[in-house]
Design a protein around this motif. Sequence first.
Motif, PDB file in Angstrom:
ATOM      1  N   LEU A 123      -9.011  28.171 -24.285  1.00 20.88           N
ATOM      2  CA  LEU A 123      -8.104  28.699 -23.266  1.00 20.88           C
ATOM      3  C   LEU A 123      -8.861  29.542 -22.257  1.00 20.88           C
ATOM      4  CD1 LEU A 123      -4.970  29.679 -25.395  1.00 20.88           C
ATOM      5  CD2 LEU A 123      -5.226  27.732 -23.855  1.00 20.88           C
ATOM      6  N   SER A 124      -9.901  30.250 -22.722  1.00 15.06           N
ATOM      7  CA  SER A 124     -10.749  31.034 -21.812  1.00 15.06           C
ATOM      8  C   SER A 124     -11.419  30.125 -20.800  1.00 15.06           C
ATOM      9  CB  SER A 124     -11.814  31.802 -22.609  1.00 15.06           C
ATOM     10  OG  SER A 124     -11.236  32.767 -23.442  1.00 15.06           O
ATOM     11  N   ALA A 125     -11.957  29.007 -21.297  1.00 18.67           N
ATOM     12  CA  ALA A 125     -12.617  28.057 -20.403  1.00 18.67           C
ATOM     13  C   ALA A 125     -11.648  27.536 -19.360  1.00 18.67           C
ATOM     14  CB  ALA A 125     -13.206  26.905 -21.218  1.00 18.67           C
ATOM     15  N   LEU A 126     -10.441  27.207 -19.803  1.00 16.93           N
ATOM     16  CA  LEU A 126      -9.447  26.679 -18.876  1.00 16.93           C
ATOM     17  C   LEU A 126      -9.019  27.721 -17.856  1.00 16.93           C
ATOM     18  CD1 LEU A 126      -7.331  24.529 -18.019  1.00 16.93           C
ATOM     19  CD2 LEU A 126      -5.779  25.644 -19.608  1.00 16.93           C
ATOM     20  N   MET A 127      -8.631  28.888 -18.333  1.00 15.20           N
ATOM     21  CA  MET A 127      -8.074  29.899 -17.433  1.00 15.20           C
ATOM     22  C   MET A 127      -9.114  30.440 -16.459  1.00 15.20           C
ATOM     23  SD  MET A 127      -5.622  31.887 -20.173  1.00 15.20           S
ATOM     24  CE  MET A 127      -4.942  33.012 -18.959  1.00 15.20           C
ATOM     25  N   SER A 128     -10.358  30.613 -16.924  1.00 11.60           N
ATOM     26  CA  SER A 128     -11.394  31.143 -16.038  1.00 11.60           C
ATOM     27  C   SER A 128     -11.693  30.181 -14.898  1.00 11.60           C
ATOM     28  CB  SER A 128     -12.670  31.443 -16.836  1.00 11.60           C
ATOM     29  OG  SER A 128     -13.203  30.255 -17.398  1.00 11.60           O
ATOM     30  N   SER A 129     -11.786  28.888 -15.217  1.00 12.22           N
ATOM     31  CA  SER A 129     -12.099  27.917 -14.168  1.00 12.22           C
ATOM     32  C   SER A 129     -10.927  27.721 -13.219  1.00 12.22           C
ATOM     33  CB  SER A 129     -12.508  26.581 -14.790  1.00 12.22           C
ATOM     34  OG  SER A 129     -11.482  26.081 -15.620  1.00 12.22           O
ATOM     35  N   LEU A 130      -9.704  27.630 -13.760  1.00 14.06           N
ATOM     36  CA  LEU A 130      -8.543  27.411 -12.904  1.00 14.06           C
ATOM     37  C   LEU A 130      -8.293  28.586 -11.965  1.00 14.06           C
ATOM     38  CD1 LEU A 130      -5.799  25.634 -15.057  1.00 14.06           C
ATOM     39  CD2 LEU A 130      -7.119  24.712 -13.159  1.00 14.06           C
ATOM     40  N   THR A 131      -8.340  29.801 -12.497  1.00 18.26           N
ATOM     41  CA  THR A 131      -8.083  30.951 -11.634  1.00 18.26           C
ATOM     42  C   THR A 131      -9.172  31.105 -10.571  1.00 18.26           C
ATOM     43  OG1 THR A 131      -9.127  32.370 -13.298  1.00 18.26           O
ATOM     44  CG2 THR A 131      -6.733  32.233 -13.309  1.00 18.26           C
ATOM     45  N   SER A 132     -10.412  30.786 -10.930  1.00 13.07           N
ATOM     46  CA  SER A 132     -11.493  30.838  -9.942  1.00 13.07           C
ATOM     47  C   SER A 132     -11.267  29.826  -8.831  1.00 13.07           C
ATOM     48  CB  SER A 132     -12.843  30.570 -10.628  1.00 13.07           C
ATOM     49  OG  SER A 132     -13.120  31.553 -11.598  1.00 13.07           O
ATOM     50  N   ILE A 133     -10.859  28.612  -9.223  1.00 15.61           N
ATOM     51  CA  ILE A 133     -10.604  27.563  -8.231  1.00 15.61           C
ATOM     52  C   ILE A 133      -9.412  27.938  -7.360  1.00 15.61           C
ATOM     53  CG2 ILE A 133      -9.934  25.152  -7.936  1.00 15.61           C
ATOM     54  CD1 ILE A 133     -11.401  24.677 -10.668  1.00 15.61           C
ATOM     55  N   PHE A 134      -8.353  28.435  -7.981  1.00 15.05           N
ATOM     56  CA  PHE A 134      -7.172  28.838  -7.207  1.00 15.05           C
ATOM     57  C   PHE A 134      -7.520  29.898  -6.177  1.00 15.05           C
ATOM     58  CE2 PHE A 134      -4.012  27.669 -10.836  1.00 15.05           C
ATOM     59  CZ  PHE A 134      -4.169  26.341 -10.509  1.00 15.05           C
ATOM     60  N   ASN A 135      -8.291  30.898  -6.593  1.00 10.84           N
ATOM     61  CA  ASN A 135      -8.663  31.964  -5.675  1.00 10.84           C
ATOM     62  C   ASN A 135      -9.512  31.447  -4.518  1.00 10.84           C
ATOM     63  OD1 ASN A 135     -10.838  34.312  -5.000  1.00 10.84           O
ATOM     64  ND2 ASN A 135      -8.841  35.206  -5.471  1.00 10.84           N
ATOM     65  N   SER A 136     -10.486  30.592  -4.828  1.00 12.90           N
ATOM     66  CA  SER A 136     -11.376  30.070  -3.792  1.00 12.90           C
ATOM     67  C   SER A 136     -10.646  29.101  -2.870  1.00 12.90           C
ATOM     68  CB  SER A 136     -12.581  29.378  -4.439  1.00 12.90           C
ATOM     69  OG  SER A 136     -13.338  30.298  -5.199  1.00 12.90           O
ATOM     70  N   THR A 137      -9.751  28.293  -3.439  1.00 15.78           N
ATOM     71  CA  THR A 137      -8.980  27.357  -2.632  1.00 15.78           C
ATOM     72  C   THR A 137      -8.117  28.096  -1.620  1.00 15.78           C
ATOM     73  OG1 THR A 137      -8.913  25.756  -4.437  1.00 15.78           O
ATOM     74  CG2 THR A 137      -7.281  25.499  -2.699  1.00 15.78           C
ATOM     75  N   SER A 138      -7.434  29.127  -2.087  1.00 15.33           N
ATOM     76  CA  SER A 138      -6.594  29.897  -1.173  1.00 15.33           C
ATOM     77  C   SER A 138      -7.427  30.590  -0.109  1.00 15.33           C
ATOM     78  CB  SER A 138      -5.771  30.926  -1.950  1.00 15.33           C
ATOM     79  OG  SER A 138      -6.609  31.861  -2.597  1.00 15.33           O
ATOM     80  N   THR A 139      -8.658  30.987  -0.464  1.00 20.42           N
ATOM     81  CA  THR A 139      -9.550  31.616   0.516  1.00 20.42           C
ATOM     82  C   THR A 139      -9.901  30.642   1.638  1.00 20.42           C
ATOM     83  OG1 THR A 139     -10.502  32.978  -1.247  1.00 20.42           O
ATOM     84  CG2 THR A 139     -11.723  32.853   0.818  1.00 20.42           C
ATOM     85  N   VAL A 140     -10.303  29.423   1.255  1.00 16.78           N
ATOM     86  CA  VAL A 140     -10.698  28.428   2.260  1.00 16.78           C
ATOM     87  C   VAL A 140      -9.524  28.080   3.169  1.00 16.78           C
ATOM     88  CG1 VAL A 140     -11.418  26.025   2.577  1.00 16.78           C
ATOM     89  CG2 VAL A 140     -12.568  27.454   0.880  1.00 16.78           C
ATOM     90  N   PHE A 141      -8.371  27.801   2.579  1.00 14.77           N
ATOM     91  CA  PHE A 141      -7.229  27.407   3.406  1.00 14.77           C
ATOM     92  C   PHE A 141      -6.787  28.543   4.313  1.00 14.77           C
ATOM     93  CE2 PHE A 141      -2.708  26.933   4.312  1.00 14.77           C
ATOM     94  CZ  PHE A 141      -2.669  25.635   4.802  1.00 14.77           C
ATOM     95  N   THR A 142      -6.740  29.757   3.784  1.00 12.49           N
ATOM     96  CA  THR A 142      -6.258  30.893   4.565  1.00 12.49           C
ATOM     97  C   THR A 142      -7.198  31.240   5.716  1.00 12.49           C
ATOM     98  OG1 THR A 142      -5.189  31.800   2.596  1.00 12.49           O
ATOM     99  CG2 THR A 142      -5.503  33.286   4.448  1.00 12.49           C
ATOM    100  N   ILE A 143      -8.490  31.339   5.408  1.00 18.19           N
ATOM    101  CA  ILE A 143      -9.462  31.786   6.411  1.00 18.19           C
ATOM    102  C   ILE A 143      -9.815  30.682   7.394  1.00 18.19           C
ATOM    103  CG2 ILE A 143     -11.780  32.724   6.762  1.00 18.19           C
ATOM    104  CD1 ILE A 143      -9.857  34.691   5.477  1.00 18.19           C
ATOM    105  N   ASP A 144      -9.981  29.458   6.911  1.00 16.50           N
ATOM    106  CA  ASP A 144     -10.534  28.393   7.753  1.00 16.50           C
ATOM    107  C   ASP A 144      -9.497  27.454   8.357  1.00 16.50           C
ATOM    108  OD1 ASP A 144     -13.370  29.002   7.358  1.00 16.50           O
ATOM    109  OD2 ASP A 144     -12.996  28.450   5.283  1.00 16.50           O
ATOM    110  N   VAL A 145      -8.300  27.401   7.766  1.00 16.79           N
ATOM    111  CA  VAL A 145      -7.280  26.498   8.292  1.00 16.79           C
ATOM    112  C   VAL A 145      -6.121  27.274   8.906  1.00 16.79           C
ATOM    113  CG1 VAL A 145      -5.673  24.636   7.738  1.00 16.79           C
ATOM    114  CG2 VAL A 145      -7.918  24.705   6.624  1.00 16.79           C
ATOM    115  N   TRP A 146      -5.475  28.104   8.091  1.00 19.71           N
ATOM    116  CA  TRP A 146      -4.284  28.795   8.594  1.00 19.71           C
ATOM    117  C   TRP A 146      -4.607  29.726   9.753  1.00 19.71           C
ATOM    118  CZ3 TRP A 146       0.612  27.748   8.071  1.00 19.71           C
ATOM    119  CH2 TRP A 146       1.568  28.690   8.473  1.00 19.71           C
ATOM    120  N   LYS A 147      -5.739  30.396   9.677  1.00 16.82           N
ATOM    121  CA  LYS A 147      -6.126  31.309  10.749  1.00 16.82           C
ATOM    122  C   LYS A 147      -6.388  30.567  12.048  1.00 16.82           C
ATOM    123  CE  LYS A 147      -9.007  35.409  11.448  1.00 16.82           C
ATOM    124  NZ  LYS A 147     -10.110  36.234  10.893  1.00 16.82           N
TER     125      LYS A 147
END
Length: 577
Positions: free
Chosen positions: A409-433
């Motif tokens: 579960l650690s492996a799953l949650m660590s990778s998913l939350t990291s991806i979610f955070n980075s994905t939202s960063t890219v979309f917010t900064i580079d697309v939505w802005k």
Amino acid sequence: HNAIEATSFGVTTEAYVKDKANLEVVDIVIVIIYIVATFAVGIWASFGGFRGTLESYFLAGKNIFWLPVGASIFASNIGSGHFIGLAGAGATGGIAIGSFEWIAPYNILMLGWMFLPIYLACGVFTMPEYLHRRFGGIRLRLTLSVISLALYVLTKIAVDLYAGALFIQQAFNINLYLAIVSLLVITAIYTILGGLKAVIYTDTMQTAIMLIGGILLMIMSFIEVGGYENLKTLYMQAIPQTTLDILASGNTTSCGIPREDAFHLFRDPINSDLPWPGMIFGIYFLGSWYWCTDQVIVQRAIAAKSLNHAKAGCLMAAVLKILPMYMIVMTGMISRVLFPNEVACAEPSECLRVCGNEQGCSNIAYPKLVLEILPSGIYETYIICLVPGAGKANSYILGLRGIMIAAMLSALMSSLTSIFNSTSTVFTIDVWKRIRKAATEKEMLIVGKLTVCVLVVVSILWIPVLLSSAGGQLYIYLQSIQSALGPPIFVLYLFGIAWPRVNEQGAFWGLISGFTVGVIRLVLDFTFGVPGCNQDETRPWIVSRVNYLHVSPIVFLISSVVTLVVSYCTKPLSRDQ
């Protein structure tokens, strides 16, 4: 009760294990404690830092010291897709797949010493933002943002969701899609905590749990099989009963029979599954893209409080990447030895019965070990000293299976939350802005969280494709996509840093040309599926004879040539850029 005995150095250990099919109360309690502790660490990490600004939310205020940086880089990479897919690939093909892990340290050190100084000097939030600073214009930034978001769905979110759900399905015997929904509820709540700081510190705790659980299972697995030398012998004999029945009837078949080169890292350059030129050059180029230019990895290093802390974090992650060869690949091979009829099944109807996938059941190699080798509940062991009159000493270990489930579960949650955070960063900064230039920081933070929900839905819709791809080998599916689409992106950053004459036109058309070739290859791969064992080869030559690892340097070369030719045929950029 089942008795397991092992004798070493004059000491005999006897372990009495309860029913292997069920989880005991102790194991479930340990899993619950782990989930509660994860949330507690996330909440604690969220305090003490103002999260109302983009820098504090997406880059943790750039104030993280080296140990959490290194742990988060490692945890973001080693997701449930690794435990499931890498072990499955090892069970199917042997140790060569571990080369992906052993080449990675060189790529990680290249990030710390070659690329990070440039990224930090530019003060960027995202990787597409660096391209905008370096080349100017907007089309390159938007194009790469869209490509990155698509790759996150195809190679990260969906794979980890499927792998984590597969493990939960095996552990708790529930429906696959119900398991996925359960995972999404957990990760959605976890993501609400918000902020890279919370993600990094929970990653640190989860890295420790993953290493403890993974090393524990590795040790017990090698004890069960009798050591590495025994593994070399027994692996070559790990043939499913269905194959043995065919051979006993006088017919010939190669289905379910281990590869002769299973214990070779460097294999035939043309006819093998992992040819050595592809292992050296192909893995290097796709690894350079992933470790040096991917938002999920680089964002953790950028969040370090200084360049020295970032480099130390990279060094720590590089050292940890040596372990998966032993901790995951070889344990997957041991799983085949212990459970050949299930893990190595080659008959489609039998595989469908065993794991619900006609393509093969290698993906259950690691969950099978966890649920069969590790005892549940209270693990009673006593040491009998081989000295007259010495007697025996009793000891008890609680919830070994629960600890390993917590590690998964650690492996799953660590990778998913990291991806979610980075994905939202890219979309917010580079697309939505770019869409709403007057957007406030509060609006952008809300948009970033909503982006995660959309990507999760798309990922669920993609999961049926995973079930029928890559012969049931999850890790091969993952690497084949990255080999085709990753190298053209690496070309942008490599030439952007190393070659001042490269301009925006060259970079853009180099990316488009390489990406187009990669997409064509992937379309052919999905159109002409891998033939089953003993089935005729009907795929085009370009698919059947050009290994996916050879695609990586080919695409890199095409993209590089186009980038340089177009750049030298057009106007150079200013010296400032």
